[in-house]
Design a protein around this motif. Structure first.
Motif, PDB file in Angstrom:
ATOM      1  N   LYS A   1       1.089   9.157  -6.291  1.00 18.88           N
ATOM      2  CA  LYS A   1       1.546  10.605  -5.717  1.00 18.88           C
ATOM      3  C   LYS A   1       2.702  10.964  -6.802  1.00 18.88           C
ATOM      4  O   LYS A   1       2.507  12.150  -7.387  1.00 18.88           O
ATOM      5  CB  LYS A   1       2.212  10.450  -4.291  1.00 18.88           C
ATOM      6  N   TRP A  14       2.218   1.695  -3.558  1.00 14.89           N
ATOM      7  CA  TRP A  14       1.422   2.265  -4.486  1.00 14.89           C
ATOM      8  C   TRP A  14       1.164   3.432  -4.081  1.00 14.89           C
ATOM      9  O   TRP A  14       0.834   4.316  -5.302  1.00 14.89           O
ATOM     10  CB  TRP A  14      -0.045   1.331  -4.602  1.00 14.89           C
ATOM     11  N   GLY A  15       1.067   4.079  -2.988  1.00 10.08           N
ATOM     12  CA  GLY A  15       0.602   5.496  -2.468  1.00 10.08           C
ATOM     13  C   GLY A  15       1.730   6.107  -2.875  1.00 10.08           C
ATOM     14  O   GLY A  15       1.506   7.222  -3.651  1.00 10.08           O
ATOM     15  N   SER A  35       0.799  -1.056   0.151  1.00 13.18           N
ATOM     16  CA  SER A  35       0.095   0.060   0.026  1.00 13.18           C
ATOM     17  C   SER A  35       0.885   1.079   0.111  1.00 13.18           C
ATOM     18  O   SER A  35       0.495   2.331  -0.738  1.00 13.18           O
ATOM     19  CB  SER A  35      -0.938   0.052   1.134  1.00 13.18           C
ATOM     20  N   ARG A  36       1.957   1.134   0.852  1.00 17.05           N
ATOM     21  CA  ARG A  36       2.761   2.271   0.894  1.00 17.05           C
ATOM     22  C   ARG A  36       3.520   2.612  -0.523  1.00 17.05           C
ATOM     23  O   ARG A  36       3.605   3.817  -0.949  1.00 17.05           O
ATOM     24  CB  ARG A  36       3.833   2.276   1.972  1.00 17.05           C
TER      25      ARG A  36
END
Length: 346
Positions: free
Chosen positions: A65, A60-61, A57-58
């Motif tokens: 961004k 992909w975040g 998740s980090r």
């Protein structure tokens, strides 16, 4: 000696246990029941899975961004591109300025007076431009928009007399597009180009027959006797048609006057010139509608004498292209077409 005794005796069938092994054995944790061991393994797997998902998740975040930042940065560059392009072209050496007139000429189209006039001003004001080519591929459009561009070309020619303007028609330069071309010093086209169509047209629909068949009544309330002028859901009125025909004739006269002023005595004495007919480039040359046959490159090289072309045309933003591809403007376009009769030069 019994089997049990030989197993336990350090010198018979087994190695003596060292002090370290005895110490380790004394610290061993008691064995857990099989059910508890399985539970702990499941918990361990669950925790590891959650940690892995959090890491993904980090990642992909961060990716999204960066993607958003890159998109906004690229969009900013594309918005600034026309200005930077003009500045870059001004810094180049001697060149022929090019302005495109593509598609329908209308206020809400790329070939609007605002876009064309803005491009023309930049082209004339550029210190190193030695001439201007209007490359035209348009069936025409609004007489108002065409008139704006015509008047601006005349003004710029007066302000920059050393820079000649050449209209070059590719596939088609008809109606309002020819109106604009008539303001140039000279007009060129291909022998198979479509040129002319000096006339005015306005059209619409009448739905009274369908309404009668469907049993639909028209209920229209106005203040002002001509407010429902040429209403498509009401029968035609002879006086309204006559009035509208006078408007078309007046606009046609303005068109003819502008063409005569721009072309002068180069026009042939032929009554069909202003009948709305369209001609091939070869025929247009004989009629005096154009001055020669040739492409933009030919005119830049052979007529202007400066082969390097720099495009000053305004372009549609990439974001607008994406929006149009998704059909956002389709509904408004259909509604606009059905709601009004647009006066066009054809």
């Amino acid at each position: 000696m019994s089997e049990w005794e030989s197993d336990k005796h350090p010198g018979w069938g087994s190695e003596p246990e060292s002090g370290a092994n005895r110490a380790a054995g004394s610290r061993r944790t008691p064995a857990m029941p099989p059910e508890s061991a399985r539970d702990w393994k499941l918990i361990e797997k669950l925790v590891m899975s959650l940690q892995s998902e959090q890491r993904k998740s980090r990642r992909w975040g961060i990716f999204f961004k960066l993607l958003t930042f890159g998109y906004l940065f690229a969009l900013l560059l594309m918005i600034q591109f026309p200005l930077s392009g003009a500045l870059e072209s001004a810094a180049k050496g001697k060149h022929t300025a090019l302005v495109e007139i593509e598609g329908t000429i209308a206020a809400d189209e790329l070939a609007s007076a605002d876009n064309i006039v803005g491009s023309l001003r930049e082209a004339f004001e550029a210190e190193n431009s030695v001439g201007v080519i209007l490359r035209i591929n348009s069936p025409g459009g609004s007489p108002v928009q065409s008139g704006y561009v015509y008047d601006e070309i005349v003004r710029l020619r007066g302000e920059y007399p050393e820079k000649k303007v050449y209209a070059v028609i590719s596939d088609i330069g008809a109606s309002g597009a020819y109106y604009i071309a008539a303001a140039a010093d000279e007009i060129y086209a291909d022998k198979a180009s479509l040129v002319g169509s000096i006339g005015v047209v306005a059209g619409g629909f009448g739905f009274t027959g369908i309404m009668d068949k469907l049993g639909v009544d028209r209920r229209l309330y106005t203040a002002g006797e001509n407010k429902a002028f040429l209403d498509p859901f009401s029968p035609e009125e002879e006086e309204e048609v006559k009035f509208w025909q006078d408007v078309l004739e007046t606009t046609h006269s303005q068109f003819i006057e502008s063409v005569r002023k721009g072309r002068g005595d180069r026009l042939a004495d032929d009554e069909q010139l202003f009948s709305g007919l369209v001609w091939s480039g070869e025929q247009a040359l004989e009629l005096g509608l154009i001055d020669g046959l040739g492409s933009s490159s030919h005119v830049a090289r052979q007529v202007i004498g400066q082969e390097d072309l720099v495009d000053y045309s305004r372009r549609e933003s990439p974001f607008q292209n994406i929006v149009d591809q998704f059909g956002v403007s389709v509904g408004s376009g259909i509604a606009s077409y059905l709601a009004e009769s647009r006066l066009e030069l054809r």
